[in-house]
Design an enzyme around this catalytic site. Structure first.
Site, mmCIF file in Angstrom:
data_model
loop_
_atom_site.group_PDB
_atom_site.id
_atom_site.type_symbol
_atom_site.label_atom_id
_atom_site.label_comp_id
_atom_site.label_asym_id
_atom_site.label_seq_id
_atom_site.Cartn_x
_atom_site.Cartn_y
_atom_site.Cartn_z
ATOM 1 C CG HIS A 187 -2.182 -0.761 0.971
ATOM 2 N ND1 HIS A 187 -2.828 -1.483 1.939
ATOM 3 C CD2 HIS A 187 -2.898 -0.906 -0.153
ATOM 4 C CE1 HIS A 187 -3.898 -2.034 1.414
ATOM 5 N NE2 HIS A 187 -3.960 -1.713 0.152
ATOM 6 C CD GLU A 430 8.298 -9.044 -36.398
ATOM 7 O OE1 GLU A 430 8.977 -8.230 -35.778
ATOM 8 O OE2 GLU A 430 7.699 -9.983 -35.846
ATOM 9 C CG ASP A 454 12.734 -8.437 -35.853
ATOM 10 O OD1 ASP A 454 13.963 -8.600 -35.721
ATOM 11 O OD2 ASP A 454 11.908 -8.736 -34.976
ATOM 12 C CB CYS A 501 4.395 -1.670 -33.030
ATOM 13 S SG CYS A 501 4.789 -3.276 -33.723
HETATM 14 C C1 PEP Z 1 10.020 -4.976 -34.353
HETATM 15 O O1 PEP Z 1 10.662 -5.946 -34.779
HETATM 16 O O2 PEP Z 1 10.044 -3.848 -34.871
HETATM 17 C C2 PEP Z 1 9.165 -5.138 -33.155
HETATM 18 C C3 PEP Z 1 8.347 -4.191 -32.776
HETATM 19 O O3 PEP Z 1 9.293 -6.291 -32.437
HETATM 20 P P1 PEP Z 1 10.540 -6.592 -31.471
HETATM 21 O O4 PEP Z 1 11.354 -5.317 -31.372
HETATM 22 O O5 PEP Z 1 9.972 -7.014 -30.181
HETATM 23 O O6 PEP Z 1 11.235 -7.677 -32.210
HETATM 24 MG MG MG Z 2 10.223 -7.979 -34.106
#
Ligand code: PEP
Ligand code: MG
Length: 540
Positions: A187, A430, A454, A501
């Site tokens: 807490h 990727e 990647d 991402c």
């Molecule tokens: C990527 O490959 O851009 C990705 C977001 O995955 P990671 O970095 O976890 O391989």
């Molecule tokens: Mg990746």
């Protein structure tokens, strides 16, 4: 200079003088008494005094922190009223003909031991609460108090801090908390987080022994480090980090709640990347519109056995519930390559990045995949979950993975377990292969998210782990940007959305280009969201 490490409870950096939190140590002697009823009455008077004190803390928490924190003191009041607790103290006094102080102390010990031995971590944390309330009763019995008065802004160091002790301090003068023990779920930790005070718990038994009053200390809540008597270089580095943090926080204040829209009104979704539920506070603090990449493999790392379905379910559910209906893209297991886990018994490989990893493991070891999918699907009943497969190179892999999802859905339906029947399924783009056949892949999924890390590694044939090749790792290479634009175009031609991402999504110099390509979503580390929003707002 001495550096100690602990568990960070709240991000932030602070530099200042330390105050040692010394509490009254109750030396409770057993004293035989003739008049046990007088002792019972003394216990009840002290218990009521403790109740009053807790009531004031409840009100202080309500005005200074929030309702959720105030509930801690509601629980304390209930504990003090608990018939079992009261009966234990009364019985000890009567049967052992002993003083009230001894009976209260003995009850605190036995209840705390009982809580500490429980399996549920929430219940284990209650051991600290029972000691806290009993300490208050003892204070009332002995006429002592633990109050530490802060007369100037200070870093408070203690062996541990109870919630009531934390709240009794003058909030305006607390720069940070550092404690020898304590867990990040206690807490007190929750309180520090809610109050927005940098805090490090579990810094080890030697913390207080290394400190003296007013000594200069740096608390780095980002890295969980405590620097005692910092040298000039550390002071300079930490001051720079602190200024950067403050800049980020004032940016946050300015941009929170604003849309991610260009001047001409083009909107883009700004989501956050996370690895575990503990990252949620950063996601919420930075006003992310959702979670665009939950790297679920982090739940599998740093342990000796597979996380159970239940453990995973709890983690996904926590994230979904905290995101309150906003989208959460859960990437299925991306283990292998740089993310090695002993208990998977993966073979040693010549080229692990090109080897047995991610979806390749999931498709060949369906029992692992199914456990994860069950956990994700079950959690999908508690928010808006999306599933995303990593390292896709062919349509067949997508079909196979989706078939396994269907099998799991059928199992859950037979078992009458609730899940989101329309859960969206997407893939990471990727590999160059996936980008090149994105027109075909788009027909089988609901969305794409481009993993530029990647994608760069495989397109440029550069090991992303090899730092000596950093100079060649050019994520702005025209081949990468063309593959991204091509993927976005194919997504839109097929009526699905396309995000990024990988790290490139946070690159402010490319934001305008991505918007022009029609990228719908950028998922970045929480700290990158507001700087990116600022950039987007400045684009025509
Ligand atoms: C990527 O490959 O851009 C990705 C977001 O995955 P990671 O970095 O976890 O391989
Ligand atoms: Mg990746």
């Amino acid at each position: 200079m001495l550096t100690l490490e602990g568990k960070s409870v709240f991000n932030g950096i602070t530099i200042g003088p330390v105050v040692l939190y010394k509490r009254t140590i109750h030396k409770v002697a057993d004293q035989l008494v003739d008049d046990t009823e007088t002792e019972v009455a003394r216990f009840h008077t002290a218990r009521l005094a403790a109740q009053n004190e807790i009531k004031s803390l409840y009100e202080k928490a309500l005005t200074e922190v929030d309702e959720k924190t105030a509930e801690i003191f509601d629980v304390h009041q209930m504990m003090l009223d608990d018939p079992d607790y009261i009966e234990t103290v009364e019985n000890t006094i009567r049967t052992q003909k002993i003083n009230a102080e001894y009976a209260v102390n003995a009850a605190a010990d036995s209840f705390a031991e009982m809580f500490a031995a429980m399996e549920d971590t929430y219940m284990q944390e209650r051991a600290a609460d029972i000691r806290d309330i009993s300490g208050k009763v003892l204070n009332a019995l002995t006429g002592s108090n633990n109050m530490v008065t802060l007369t100037a802004p200070s870093i408070v160091a203690a062996d541990d801090l109870a919630p009531s002790e934390t709240l009794s301090l003058d909030k305006n003068n607390i720069l940070a908390f550092i404690t020898e023990s304590g867990s990040t779920n206690s807490h007190t930790a929750i309180l520090a987080r809610t109050m927005g005070i940098p805090a490090i718990v579990g810094a080890g038994d030697t913390l207080l022994a290394h400190l003296h009053e007013k000594q200069t200390v740096i608390v780095d809540g980002f890295d969980g480090k405590i620097y005692i008597d910092p040298d000039v270089a550390t002071l300079e580095a930490m001051t720079a980090k602190m200024n950067q943090d403050q800049k980020q926080k004032s940016l946050l204040a300015k941009l929170k709640g604003k849309p991610n829209a260009t001047k001409s009104g083009r909107k883009i979704k700004l989501y956050a990347n996370i690895g575990q539920p503990a990252d949620l506070s950063a996601v919420l603090d930075n006003d992310a519109g959702g979670i665009g990449l939950f790297r679920s493999e982090f739940l599998y790392l740093g342990r000796d056995t597979f996380p159970s379905e239940e453990e995973q379910f709890t983690a996904y559910k926590t994230v979904l519930e905290n995101m309150g209906g906003k989208e959460v893209v859960i990437r299925t297991l991306d283990i292998g390559a740089d993310k090695k886990v002993g208990y998977f018994n993966l073979p040693a490989e010549e080229n692990p990045a090109l080897g047995y990893r991610a979806i390749r493991i999931c498709l060949t070891r369906p029992e692992i995949f199914k456990t994860q999918l069950r956990a994700i699907l079950r959690a999908s009943a508690f928010g808006t979950a999306l599933v995303m497969f990593p390292m896709i190179t062919s349509v067949q892999e997508v079909r196979d993975a989706k078939m396994i999802v269907e099998e799991v859905k059928a199992e859950l339906t037979t078992q009458k377990i609730d899940f989101d029947k329309n859960i969206k399924i997407g893939i990471m783009i990727e590999t160059p292969a996936a980008a090149i056949i994105s027109d075909d892949l788009a027909k089988f999924v609901d969305f794409f998210s481009i993993g530029s890390n990647d994608l760069t590694q495989y397109t440029l044939a550069i090991d992303r782990q090899n730092t000596s090749l950093d100079h060649f790792f050019d994520a702005h290479h025209p081949a990468i940007l063309k593959l991204i634009a091509y993927t976005a175009e194919n997504a839109h031609n097929n009526g699905i959305w396309c995000g990024i991402c990988g790290e490139l999504g946070a690159d402010k110099t490319l934001a305008e280009e991505f918007i022009n390509m029609g990228i719908d979503e950028l998922s970045v580390s929480p700290a990158s969201i507001l700087p990116l929003r600022e950039k987007i707002l400045s684009i025509d």
